[in-house]
Write an enzyme that holds these catalytic residues in place. Structure first.
Site, mmCIF file in Angstrom:
data_model
loop_
_atom_site.group_PDB
_atom_site.id
_atom_site.type_symbol
_atom_site.label_atom_id
_atom_site.label_comp_id
_atom_site.label_asym_id
_atom_site.label_seq_id
_atom_site.Cartn_x
_atom_site.Cartn_y
_atom_site.Cartn_z
ATOM 1 N N ALA A 21 -1.096 13.468 -7.713
ATOM 2 C CA ALA A 21 -0.583 14.717 -8.299
ATOM 3 C C ALA A 21 -1.701 15.645 -8.781
ATOM 4 O O ALA A 21 -1.511 16.868 -8.841
ATOM 5 C CB ALA A 21 0.369 14.393 -9.446
ATOM 6 N N GLU A 32 -10.022 14.163 1.952
ATOM 7 C CA GLU A 32 -8.821 14.029 1.118
ATOM 8 C C GLU A 32 -7.728 13.353 1.949
ATOM 9 O O GLU A 32 -7.522 13.714 3.111
ATOM 10 C CB GLU A 32 -8.380 15.437 0.684
ATOM 11 C CG GLU A 32 -7.131 15.479 -0.181
ATOM 12 C CD GLU A 32 -6.753 16.925 -0.539
ATOM 13 O OE1 GLU A 32 -7.514 17.864 -0.196
ATOM 14 O OE2 GLU A 32 -5.677 17.102 -1.137
ATOM 15 N N PRO A 70 -3.344 9.144 -9.968
ATOM 16 C CA PRO A 70 -2.257 8.633 -10.797
ATOM 17 C C PRO A 70 -1.020 8.189 -10.024
ATOM 18 O O PRO A 70 -0.619 8.826 -9.051
ATOM 19 C CB PRO A 70 -1.910 9.833 -11.700
ATOM 20 C CG PRO A 70 -2.427 11.018 -10.982
ATOM 21 C CD PRO A 70 -3.653 10.547 -10.246
ATOM 22 N N ASN A 71 -0.472 7.106 -10.509
ATOM 23 C CA ASN A 71 0.803 6.535 -10.029
ATOM 24 C C ASN A 71 0.691 5.838 -8.678
ATOM 25 O O ASN A 71 1.667 5.245 -8.221
ATOM 26 C CB ASN A 71 1.916 7.600 -9.993
ATOM 27 C CG ASN A 71 2.241 8.122 -11.375
ATOM 28 O OD1 ASN A 71 2.529 7.336 -12.273
ATOM 29 N ND2 ASN A 71 2.167 9.423 -11.566
ATOM 30 N N TYR A 93 6.881 6.915 0.585
ATOM 31 C CA TYR A 93 5.522 6.366 0.681
ATOM 32 C C TYR A 93 5.423 5.065 1.485
ATOM 33 O O TYR A 93 4.334 4.532 1.656
ATOM 34 C CB TYR A 93 4.960 6.126 -0.730
ATOM 35 C CG TYR A 93 4.892 7.394 -1.555
ATOM 36 C CD1 TYR A 93 4.050 8.433 -1.185
ATOM 37 C CD2 TYR A 93 5.685 7.556 -2.693
ATOM 38 C CE1 TYR A 93 3.987 9.604 -1.925
ATOM 39 C CE2 TYR A 93 5.632 8.722 -3.446
ATOM 40 C CZ TYR A 93 4.786 9.736 -3.053
ATOM 41 O OH TYR A 93 4.728 10.896 -3.783
ATOM 42 N N ARG A 106 8.456 1.681 -5.710
ATOM 43 C CA ARG A 106 9.482 2.729 -5.783
ATOM 44 C C ARG A 106 9.291 3.682 -4.611
ATOM 45 O O ARG A 106 8.234 3.723 -4.000
ATOM 46 C CB ARG A 106 9.328 3.548 -7.080
ATOM 47 C CG ARG A 106 9.421 2.758 -8.346
ATOM 48 C CD ARG A 106 10.784 2.967 -9.015
ATOM 49 N NE ARG A 106 10.958 2.037 -10.126
ATOM 50 C CZ ARG A 106 10.466 2.244 -11.343
ATOM 51 N NH1 ARG A 106 9.824 3.349 -11.606
ATOM 52 N NH2 ARG A 106 10.657 1.352 -12.291
ATOM 53 N N ASN A 112 -7.631 10.105 -2.608
ATOM 54 C CA ASN A 112 -6.231 10.510 -2.709
ATOM 55 C C ASN A 112 -6.023 10.871 -4.180
ATOM 56 O O ASN A 112 -5.787 9.989 -5.008
ATOM 57 C CB ASN A 112 -5.281 9.389 -2.283
ATOM 58 C CG ASN A 112 -3.825 9.848 -2.326
ATOM 59 O OD1 ASN A 112 -3.513 10.893 -2.911
ATOM 60 N ND2 ASN A 112 -2.939 9.082 -1.718
ATOM 61 N N HIS A 146 -3.622 11.969 1.911
ATOM 62 C CA HIS A 146 -2.293 11.818 1.314
ATOM 63 C C HIS A 146 -1.451 10.952 2.238
ATOM 64 O O HIS A 146 -1.454 11.159 3.469
ATOM 65 C CB HIS A 146 -1.603 13.164 1.130
ATOM 66 C CG HIS A 146 -2.329 14.045 0.167
ATOM 67 N ND1 HIS A 146 -2.244 13.880 -1.186
ATOM 68 C CD2 HIS A 146 -3.191 15.072 0.376
ATOM 69 C CE1 HIS A 146 -3.010 14.771 -1.779
ATOM 70 N NE2 HIS A 146 -3.604 15.514 -0.851
ATOM 71 N N ARG A 195 7.122 18.640 1.938
ATOM 72 C CA ARG A 195 7.765 18.301 0.663
ATOM 73 C C ARG A 195 7.931 19.556 -0.214
ATOM 74 O O ARG A 195 7.886 20.670 0.284
ATOM 75 C CB ARG A 195 6.935 17.205 -0.014
ATOM 76 C CG ARG A 195 6.845 15.943 0.867
ATOM 77 C CD ARG A 195 6.129 14.817 0.173
ATOM 78 N NE ARG A 195 6.864 14.387 -1.010
ATOM 79 C CZ ARG A 195 6.350 13.585 -1.946
ATOM 80 N NH1 ARG A 195 5.113 13.128 -1.809
ATOM 81 N NH2 ARG A 195 7.063 13.242 -2.993
#
Ligand code: CA2
Length: 157
Positions: A85, A106, A18-19, A31, A26, A82, A108, A115
């Site tokens: 969230a 995985e 998601p996103n 990112y 943004r 990835n 990221h 973070r």
């Protein structure tokens, strides 16, 4: 034609949660400036270099990700994911990845360990052979390289 043997390229699924469709639009300080299309291009170019096929997808839905993971069974040789969230929340994704019985890497883009504390744990990592985080978009190319190496090793045995 004598001796002709056309081998199909192994398929690696590259799944995004998601996103991630918001990449580049943004939060460039977190990112970077690459968009999801740029990420796909990085993967396409790496796949060409490595002589593998990829199926690159993004969804905002947890259930859709679960279905895509299930569809990989008997079709793909490995999954690069990835989970965004959902990494930090989803036992459903973990169960799907454990059930599909394929190598999982995985990825990221950001370093989740630098973070917020809630990003430090990933349910998905339990199903992953390896995790790449914090190396930006190039993490996807590195994951494709590693997955291809593992597939070639498996085929040599
Ligand atoms: O660093 C990563 O790749 C993440 O998987 C990205 C997720 C985040 O929830 C994970 O903790 C780490 C967020 C993806 C959403 O990306 C956006 C990009 C631009 C604007 C808004 C969100």
């Amino acid at each position: 034609m004598l001796g002709a043997c056309i081998m199909e390229r192994p398929l690696i699924a590259v799944l995004n949660g998601p996103n991630l469709n918001m990449l580049g639009l943004r939060q460039p300080e977190v990112y970077g400036h690459a968009t999801l299309d740029d990420v796909e291009q990085v993967c396409v170019q790496a796949a060409e270099r490595l002589d593998v096929a990829i199926d690159f997808r993004q969804t905002n839905g947890e259930g859709e990700l679960v279905s895509w993971i299930q569809e990989c069974r008997g079709r793909a040789r490995g999954i690069i994911i990835n989970p965004a969230a959902y990494s930090h929340t989803s036992v459903a994704l973990l169960d799907a990845l454990l059930a599909v019985d394929l190598p999982v890497i995985e990825v990221h883009i950001s370093n989740i360990h630098r973070r917020e504390a809630f990003r430090h744990h990933s349910y998905v990592s339990r199903a992953a052979i390896g995790v790449i985080c914090g190396l930006g978009v190039r993490g996807y190319a590195l994951a494709l390289q590693a997955m291809t190496d593992m597939i070639l090793d498996e085929d040599d045995q």
